[in-house]
Scaffold this motif. Structure first.
Motif, PDB file in Angstrom:
ATOM      1  N   ARG A   7       0.828  -1.203   0.000  1.00 31.08           N
ATOM      2  CA  ARG A   7       0.000   0.000   0.000  1.00 31.08           C
ATOM      3  C   ARG A   7       0.862   1.251   0.000  1.00 31.08           C
ATOM      4  NH1 ARG A   7      -4.643   1.370   4.478  1.00 31.08           N
ATOM      5  NH2 ARG A   7      -5.243   3.408   3.669  1.00 31.08           N
ATOM      6  N   GLN A   8       1.928   1.247   0.792  1.00 30.42           N
ATOM      7  CA  GLN A   8       2.777   2.442   0.853  1.00 30.42           C
ATOM      8  C   GLN A   8       3.461   2.693  -0.486  1.00 30.42           C
ATOM      9  OE1 GLN A   8       5.731   2.559   3.897  1.00 30.42           O
ATOM     10  NE2 GLN A   8       6.824   4.234   2.948  1.00 30.42           N
ATOM     11  N   TRP A   9       4.016   1.636  -1.082  1.00 24.80           N
ATOM     12  CA  TRP A   9       4.759   1.815  -2.326  1.00 24.80           C
ATOM     13  C   TRP A   9       3.842   1.970  -3.510  1.00 24.80           C
ATOM     14  CZ3 TRP A   9       9.054  -2.480  -1.790  1.00 24.80           C
ATOM     15  CH2 TRP A   9       9.883  -2.125  -0.723  1.00 24.80           C
ATOM     16  N   ALA A  10       2.962   0.991  -3.721  1.00 22.90           N
ATOM     17  CA  ALA A  10       2.171   0.977  -4.951  1.00 22.90           C
ATOM     18  C   ALA A  10       1.160   2.113  -4.996  1.00 22.90           C
ATOM     19  CB  ALA A  10       1.473  -0.368  -5.097  1.00 22.90           C
ATOM     20  N   ASP A  11       0.364   2.275  -3.927  1.00 20.36           N
ATOM     21  CA  ASP A  11      -0.683   3.292  -3.952  1.00 20.36           C
ATOM     22  C   ASP A  11      -0.096   4.686  -4.080  1.00 20.36           C
ATOM     23  OD1 ASP A  11      -2.371   1.221  -3.696  1.00 20.36           O
ATOM     24  OD2 ASP A  11      -3.030   1.656  -1.655  1.00 20.36           O
ATOM     25  N   LYS A  12       0.918   4.979  -3.297  1.00 18.93           N
ATOM     26  CA  LYS A  12       1.502   6.316  -3.362  1.00 18.93           C
ATOM     27  C   LYS A  12       2.188   6.551  -4.704  1.00 18.93           C
ATOM     28  CE  LYS A  12       2.190   8.043   1.302  1.00 18.93           C
ATOM     29  NZ  LYS A  12       3.160   8.673   2.202  1.00 18.93           N
ATOM     30  N   LEU A  13       2.902   5.544  -5.167  1.00 14.93           N
ATOM     31  CA  LEU A  13       3.635   5.701  -6.428  1.00 14.93           C
ATOM     32  C   LEU A  13       2.683   5.927  -7.583  1.00 14.93           C
ATOM     33  CD1 LEU A  13       6.328   5.584  -7.928  1.00 14.93           C
ATOM     34  CD2 LEU A  13       5.971   3.151  -8.207  1.00 14.93           C
ATOM     35  N   ASN A  42      12.433   8.206 -17.169  1.00 12.03           N
ATOM     36  CA  ASN A  42      12.813   6.808 -17.366  1.00 12.03           C
ATOM     37  C   ASN A  42      13.043   6.099 -16.036  1.00 12.03           C
ATOM     38  OD1 ASN A  42      12.676   7.136 -20.113  1.00 12.03           O
ATOM     39  ND2 ASN A  42      14.867   7.498 -20.373  1.00 12.03           N
ATOM     40  N   THR A  43      13.678   6.805 -15.080  1.00 13.52           N
ATOM     41  CA  THR A  43      13.892   6.222 -13.760  1.00 13.52           C
ATOM     42  C   THR A  43      12.567   5.979 -13.073  1.00 13.52           C
ATOM     43  OG1 THR A  43      16.015   7.362 -13.572  1.00 13.52           O
ATOM     44  CG2 THR A  43      15.044   6.531 -11.534  1.00 13.52           C
ATOM     45  N   TYR A  44      11.669   6.932 -13.186  1.00 10.52           N
ATOM     46  CA  TYR A  44      10.349   6.796 -12.586  1.00 10.52           C
ATOM     47  C   TYR A  44       9.631   5.565 -13.137  1.00 10.52           C
ATOM     48  CZ  TYR A  44       5.497   7.915 -11.385  1.00 10.52           C
ATOM     49  OH  TYR A  44       4.218   7.868 -10.915  1.00 10.52           O
ATOM     50  N   ASP A  45       9.683   5.383 -14.462  1.00 10.66           N
ATOM     51  CA  ASP A  45       9.014   4.233 -15.080  1.00 10.66           C
ATOM     52  C   ASP A  45       9.611   2.920 -14.586  1.00 10.66           C
ATOM     53  OD1 ASP A  45       7.355   5.889 -16.470  1.00 10.66           O
ATOM     54  OD2 ASP A  45       8.435   5.741 -18.375  1.00 10.66           O
ATOM     55  N   GLY A  46      10.940   2.891 -14.408  1.00 12.01           N
ATOM     56  CA  GLY A  46      11.572   1.684 -13.888  1.00 12.01           C
ATOM     57  C   GLY A  46      11.114   1.367 -12.477  1.00 12.01           C
ATOM     58  N   TYR A  47      11.018   2.404 -11.640  1.00 14.00           N
ATOM     59  CA  TYR A  47      10.506   2.217 -10.286  1.00 14.00           C
ATOM     60  C   TYR A  47       9.067   1.686 -10.314  1.00 14.00           C
ATOM     61  CZ  TYR A  47      14.344   4.882  -8.110  1.00 14.00           C
ATOM     62  OH  TYR A  47      15.555   5.306  -7.648  1.00 14.00           O
ATOM     63  N   GLU A  48       8.251   2.287 -11.167  1.00 14.01           N
ATOM     64  CA  GLU A  48       6.836   1.937 -11.211  1.00 14.01           C
ATOM     65  C   GLU A  48       6.631   0.472 -11.567  1.00 14.01           C
ATOM     66  OE1 GLU A  48       2.938   1.199 -12.868  1.00 14.01           O
ATOM     67  OE2 GLU A  48       4.788   1.281 -14.038  1.00 14.01           O
ATOM     68  N   ALA A  50       8.853  -2.026 -11.262  1.00 14.20           N
ATOM     69  CA  ALA A  50       9.390  -2.889 -10.203  1.00 14.20           C
ATOM     70  C   ALA A  50       8.426  -2.984  -9.030  1.00 14.20           C
ATOM     71  CB  ALA A  50      10.746  -2.362  -9.738  1.00 14.20           C
ATOM     72  N   VAL A  51       7.794  -1.862  -8.677  1.00 17.68           N
ATOM     73  CA  VAL A  51       6.858  -1.859  -7.551  1.00 17.68           C
ATOM     74  C   VAL A  51       5.573  -2.592  -7.903  1.00 17.68           C
ATOM     75  CG1 VAL A  51       5.384  -0.387  -6.124  1.00 17.68           C
ATOM     76  CG2 VAL A  51       7.778   0.220  -6.483  1.00 17.68           C
ATOM     77  N   ARG A  52       4.981  -2.226  -9.041  1.00 18.72           N
ATOM     78  CA  ARG A  52       3.671  -2.764  -9.392  1.00 18.72           C
ATOM     79  C   ARG A  52       3.715  -4.240  -9.747  1.00 18.72           C
ATOM     80  NH1 ARG A  52       1.900  -3.121 -14.445  1.00 18.72           N
ATOM     81  NH2 ARG A  52       3.371  -1.534 -15.140  1.00 18.72           N
ATOM     82  N   VAL A  53       4.749  -4.651 -10.487  1.00 17.19           N
ATOM     83  CA  VAL A  53       4.797  -6.022 -10.997  1.00 17.19           C
ATOM     84  C   VAL A  53       5.433  -6.986 -10.007  1.00 17.19           C
ATOM     85  CG1 VAL A  53       5.678  -7.483 -12.871  1.00 17.19           C
ATOM     86  CG2 VAL A  53       4.852  -5.176 -13.367  1.00 17.19           C
ATOM     87  N   HIS A  54       6.445  -6.524  -9.243  1.00 16.16           N
ATOM     88  CA  HIS A  54       7.211  -7.466  -8.426  1.00 16.16           C
ATOM     89  C   HIS A  54       7.101  -7.218  -6.919  1.00 16.16           C
ATOM     90  CE1 HIS A  54       8.813  -8.810 -12.205  1.00 16.16           C
ATOM     91  NE2 HIS A  54       9.354  -7.625 -12.453  1.00 16.16           N
ATOM     92  N   LEU A  55       7.419  -6.009  -6.473  1.00 21.46           N
ATOM     93  CA  LEU A  55       7.534  -5.777  -5.030  1.00 21.46           C
ATOM     94  C   LEU A  55       6.180  -5.797  -4.313  1.00 21.46           C
ATOM     95  CD1 LEU A  55      10.290  -3.018  -5.061  1.00 21.46           C
ATOM     96  CD2 LEU A  55      10.539  -5.403  -4.377  1.00 21.46           C
ATOM     97  N   ALA A  56       5.204  -5.090  -4.850  1.00 18.77           N
ATOM     98  CA  ALA A  56       3.912  -5.052  -4.170  1.00 18.77           C
ATOM     99  C   ALA A  56       3.268  -6.436  -4.086  1.00 18.77           C
ATOM    100  CB  ALA A  56       2.984  -4.051  -4.854  1.00 18.77           C
ATOM    101  N   PRO A  57       3.204  -7.219  -5.187  1.00 19.81           N
ATOM    102  CA  PRO A  57       2.646  -8.565  -5.068  1.00 19.81           C
ATOM    103  C   PRO A  57       3.520  -9.513  -4.248  1.00 19.81           C
ATOM    104  CG  PRO A  57       2.651  -7.827  -7.363  1.00 19.81           C
ATOM    105  CD  PRO A  57       3.512  -6.878  -6.591  1.00 19.81           C
TER     106      PRO A  57
END
Length: 373
Positions: A7-13, A42-48, A50-57
């Motif tokens: 929630r902290q990473w994905a929702d805020k991001l 580009n950095t932002y897209d990489g973060y997004e 990584a968070v949405r596809v891998h870290l949050a799940p």
């Protein structure tokens, strides 16, 4: 405290994306930070991703204050299980988590950075060596490129090793044909669009194909390092090509009339305006196929240019400036980009063999006989 990592990473991001694009806030990591220190798109897209596809799940079910290094290490192993994900993908997730948790610790959301304590995924050395194009292959590429529009664009890549973004972001104000050099200041970014059609009557297409699409990403950004902002000398033939290109572009402008999208870009679409990196990529693939040379990445042309400069005996310091390498990393970049061709290796082998054998023996001379002819 936010209930869990996901929630902290994905929702805020994800929720901050629109504001970030408008420049009102920035993201130093996948947590919000001040607008004074935004990251690049580009950095932002990489973060997004990584968070949405891998870290949050993968670890989003854990409370932030209870996240352990073992949780992240288990995620990295699952990502690489059965070869489903490359080690580089897991490593990108690790770097994102480390940056995000570092920011969380700085802000007091967590007492420790679990990612900094976790063992990162092991990165295997890539066994595939980039093989630069041979002189013959470069000649075939340039002969084919001369039949195309924007032919000078490919000469810049093969002769000077300019990156794609540097070439597509080049403006005529950066080019001094009289003194035969150009200045590199910026990179062309991949465009991103949002729908411009009304919600009451959506077009039903993807945003990039919406008839009323709105571009929400700036066209260019400044180079990220001082070494990237550099002056590059232009060989005589390339100066002639750019002069001819400027004349062709002026004829296109007059033919297009009011349809011409005015810009200062050196390489444009047929009706003006900057070239898209995606279009440029597909043009490169067609060029390689039509030239009948082996398929390679557009970025591999950079390896070719660096190798040619080495073979011409250009000093390392000059190569570093032309290629835009930072002084602290230039040695490692030369090791990565400069390739010794097979012909040079064979020549070295012959010289070593001559040293081992020693100088050829001279025939014995009888001092008591007359050796004059």
């Amino acid at each position: 405290m936010v209930a869990n990592v996901g929630r902290q990473w994905a929702d805020k991001l994800l929720g901050a994306r629109a504001l970030h694009r408008q420049g009102r806030i920035g993201l130093q990591a996948p947590v919000l930070t001040s607008a004074q220190d935004p990251v690049s798109e580009n950095t932002y897209d990489g973060y997004e991703v990584a968070v949405r596809v891998h870290l949050a799940p993968g670890v989003g079910k854990h409370r932030l204050d209870r996240l352990q290094p073992e949780h992240l290490e288990s995620l990295y192993r699952r990502m690489q299980a059965n070869g489903e994900r490359k080690a580089g993908t897991a490593h990108q997730a690790h770097r994102t988590a480390r940056t995000a948790l570092g920011e969380a610790v700085r802000r007091g959301y967590a007492a420790k950075n679990a990612a900094a304590l976790a063992k990162p995924p092991r990165m295997e050395e890539d066994e595939s060596e980039v093989e630069p194009y041979s002189v013959e292959e470069v000649q075939r590429l340039l002969l084919e490129a001369n039949k195309r529009r924007n032919s000078a664009r490919w000469m810049l890549a093969l002769a000077l090793g300019l990156r794609q973004g540097e070439t597509l972001g080049l403006r005529w104000s950066d080019v001094d044909l009289g003194n035969e050099y150009l200045k590199l200041r910026r990179n062309r970014l991949r465009p991103r669009y949002e729908h411009g059609c009304p919600e009451t009557s959506p077009c039903g297409r993807k945003a990039g194909y919406c008839p009323s699409k709105v571009q929400v990403r700036r066209e260019t950004k400044n180079t990220k390092s001082r070494a990237g902002r550099r002056a590059v000398p232009l060989p005589g033939p390339l100066v002639a090509m750019l002069r001819a290109h400027a004349e062709t572009q002026e004829r296109e402008r007059k033919t297009a009339g009011d349809l011409w999208a005015e810009s200062d870009y050196v390489f444009t679409k047929r009706l003006g305006g900057p070239l898209s990196p995606n279009t440029d990529y597909h043009d490169w693939k067609r060029l390689v196929e039509d030239a009948g040379v082996r398929n390679a990445r557009l970025h591999d042309a950079r390896h070719t240019a660096a190798t040619v400069l080495m073979l011409l005996g250009v000093p390392d310091r000059v190569i570093d400036q032309i290629m835009g390498w930072e002084p602290g990393t230039s040695a490692s970049m030369r090791a990565r980009y400069l390739h010794v061709p097979d012909a040079m290796l064979k020549d070295v082998a012959r010289k070593i063999a001559d040293v081992i054998r020693g100088p050829p023996e001279s025939p014995a001379v009888d001092k008591n006989q007359d050796n004059e002819v």
